[in-house]
Design a protein around this motif. Structure first.
Motif, short mmCIF file in Angstrom:
data_model
loop_
_atom_site.label_atom_id
_atom_site.label_comp_id
_atom_site.label_asym_id
_atom_site.label_seq_id
_atom_site.Cartn_x
_atom_site.Cartn_y
_atom_site.Cartn_z
N ALA A 211 30.35 43.92 61.68
CA ALA A 211 29.47 45.02 62.64
C ALA A 211 27.95 44.98 62.71
CB ALA A 211 29.97 46.36 62.02
N PHE A 212 27.17 44.71 61.48
CA PHE A 212 26.50 45.31 61.35
C PHE A 212 25.38 43.94 61.97
CE2 PHE A 212 22.53 43.68 58.58
CZ PHE A 212 21.45 44.14 58.63
N ASP B 26 30.50 43.55 51.72
CA ASP B 26 30.91 42.59 53.05
C ASP B 26 31.21 43.53 53.83
OD1 ASP B 26 29.95 40.91 52.34
OD2 ASP B 26 31.07 39.64 51.49
N ALA B 27 31.46 45.21 53.62
CA ALA B 27 32.23 45.36 54.37
C ALA B 27 32.63 45.91 55.59
CB ALA B 27 32.99 47.29 53.73
N ASP B 28 31.00 46.18 56.07
CA ASP B 28 30.58 46.27 56.69
C ASP B 28 29.52 45.40 57.86
OD1 ASP B 28 31.67 49.07 56.84
OD2 ASP B 28 29.55 49.97 55.98
N ASP C 175 23.35 51.75 64.22
CA ASP C 175 24.87 50.69 64.33
C ASP C 175 24.34 49.37 63.86
OD1 ASP C 175 24.09 50.91 67.35
OD2 ASP C 175 25.52 50.12 67.78
N ALA C 176 22.69 49.20 64.49
CA ALA C 176 22.24 48.18 63.59
C ALA C 176 21.83 48.05 62.65
CB ALA C 176 21.30 47.42 64.53
N THR C 177 22.04 48.91 61.42
CA THR C 177 21.92 49.42 59.91
C THR C 177 22.41 48.65 59.50
OG1 THR C 177 22.23 51.78 59.93
CG2 THR C 177 19.60 50.81 60.68
#
Length: 191
Positions: A32-33, A27-29, A139-141
């Motif tokens: 933002a994703f 769940d770290a990123d 940034d959307a991956t």
């Protein structure tokens, strides 16, 4: 004489519950994703850009239809323009996506989704090879750490994303931010 603006589609790849069931999931990123995908989805819909969902259906594990996990993550907005299921790393092979896009005269794709270096990158390469222009919105991956089989070195999601950008830029895609994609859609809408 003005140039014809491209007709775009937002392609959201494999944002499905299956990934939450894998050992790689983190769940770290995710915050933002999730924010990036939601901004793009909202912007696309406001600009009249089709939103396409792609889901991977595999032969075993959490990616099978029977597992019950090959469904959208709960936060992904529903009611896309169309949904395709894929059985390979790219979203084109045997899915009907190419035909659907061409019938709508769509020639520009904005690629997003889960795994940066796998299905998103592979779809981008195939799309470019068959004639689409592509904005790859890094940034959307989303991706996860990977361990090199020989050296044992662990590559971070940031390193994987940087490598994906390096190999795609000016060969298969334009590397774009969420803001770039949104601005492009606003320009197309205003024209």
């Amino acid at each position: 004489m003005s140039a014809t603006l491209p007709r775009s589609a937002l392609i959201i790849i494999d944002v499905q519950e299956s990934f939450r069931q894998t050992a790689d999931w983190s769940d770290a990123d995710l915050p933002a994703f999730k924010s990036a995908i939601l901004r793009l989805d909202r912007g696309a819909r406001e600009a009249g850009i089709p939103v396409v969902h792609i889901f991977h259906i595999g032969k075993a594990g959490p990616f099978t239809r029977e597992s019950g996990f090959a469904v959208p993550q709960e936060w992904l907005p529903g009611a896309p323009s169309v949904v395709f299921e894929k059985h390979t790393h790219n979203a084109f092979t045997d899915t009907g996506l190419d035909l659907w896009l061409r019938r709508r005269q769509i020639d520009h794709l904005v690629i997003t989704g889960i795994r940066t270096e796998q299905c998103c990158e592979t779809t981008t390469r195939v799309a470019s090879d068959i004639g689409y222009t592509v904005d790859y919105v890094t940034d959307a991956t989303l991706t996860f750490p990977m361990t090199h089989a020989t050296s044992g070195r662990v590559y971070s999601p940031a390193e994987i994303k940087a490598h994906t950008e390096l190999v795609l830029q000016n060969r298969f895609a334009r590397i774009a931010s969420v803001d770039d994609a949104l601005a492009n859609w606003q320009t197309s809408r205003a024209a």
